[in-house]
Design a protein around this motif. Structure first.
Motif, PDB file in Angstrom:
ATOM      1  N   MET A 156       0.729  -1.080   0.169  1.00  0.00           N
ATOM      2  CA  MET A 156       0.047   0.161   0.019  1.00  0.00           C
ATOM      3  C   MET A 156       0.697   1.630   0.062  1.00  0.00           C
ATOM      4  O   MET A 156       2.059   1.188   0.214  1.00  0.00           O
ATOM      5  N   ALA A 193      -4.912   1.531  -0.375  1.00  0.00           N
ATOM      6  CA  ALA A 193      -5.141   1.405   0.927  1.00  0.00           C
ATOM      7  C   ALA A 193      -5.072   2.564   2.047  1.00  0.00           C
ATOM      8  O   ALA A 193      -4.517   2.523   2.780  1.00  0.00           O
ATOM      9  N   ARG A 223      -8.760  -0.366   4.648  1.00  0.00           N
ATOM     10  CA  ARG A 223      -7.823  -1.513   5.130  1.00  0.00           C
ATOM     11  C   ARG A 223      -8.816  -2.401   6.095  1.00  0.00           C
ATOM     12  O   ARG A 223      -8.988  -3.645   5.879  1.00  0.00           O
ATOM     13  N   HIS A 228       3.311  -0.906   3.870  1.00  0.00           N
ATOM     14  CA  HIS A 228       3.202   0.545   3.608  1.00  0.00           C
ATOM     15  C   HIS A 228       4.420   0.914   2.984  1.00  0.00           C
ATOM     16  O   HIS A 228       5.516   1.249   3.872  1.00  0.00           O
TER      17      HIS A 228
END
Length: 174
Positions: free
Chosen positions: A13, A86, A92, A106
């Motif tokens: 993400m 996301a 999420r 991330h």
């Protein structure tokens, strides 16, 4: 790295331009699991909207997130990597509702670096003009969310190895 437990389904993400489409397949190959490109789950209307420089609404994103969630659910216990911005906790949460064991990688980085990378990529529908809206929407992973943050400075191999190292400390999926 061969996982010593049931492999995670990972969502790579981050905001546009962080390298989800580059790092996702590299990470999947490194972990020996399949990769799915999140952009492929977008309905054509979403792609047209983003190509025109219009940010998506939560309503626009719902069918896209549900499709990614179904893919992640189908990979539970088998492992897999899928890219998906996301950006919001709610997105999420929606993915976790479909695939409870999902974890997030991330990709984070300096805005100037990300904008430069976006400006130099070819053939992508997301214009640099939407980067500010991406950063404004971003809600970083919270302490109670399964996942890791990985800095995107460096080359793709370095970033992938950073992700693998960080994931080694992630608890097995539940």
């Amino acid at each position: 790295m061969q996982p010593s437990h049931t492999p995670h389904v990972l969502v790579v993400m981050g905001v546009a331009g962080t390298g989800k489409t580059t790092i996702g397949p590299l990470l999947a190959a490194r972990l020996g699991v399949p990769y799915a490109e999140g952009d492929d789950f977008h309905p054509q209307a979403n792609i047209a909207k983003m190509s025109a420089g219009t940010p998506l609404t939560d309503d626009d994103r719902a069918p896209w997130l549900d499709a990614i969630g179904r893919w992640a659910h189908d990979r539970a216990g088998l492992g897999g990597v899928v890219s998906c911005s996301a950006l919001k906790r709610g997105y999420r949460d929606r993915l976790r509702a479909a695939a409870p064991g999902v974890a997030f990688v991330h990709l984070t980085g300096d805005r100037e670096l990300i904008e430069d990378r976006m400006a130099h990529r070819k053939g992508h529908f997301m214009p640099t003009a939407l980067l500010d809206s991406q950063f404004a929407t971003l809600q970083p992973l919270a302490a109670d969310e399964a996942g890791v943050e990985v800095d995107v400075s460096g080359d793709p191999t370095e970033i992938t190895e950073r992700a693998v190292a960080a994931l080694a400390h992630l608890a097995p999926p539940q």
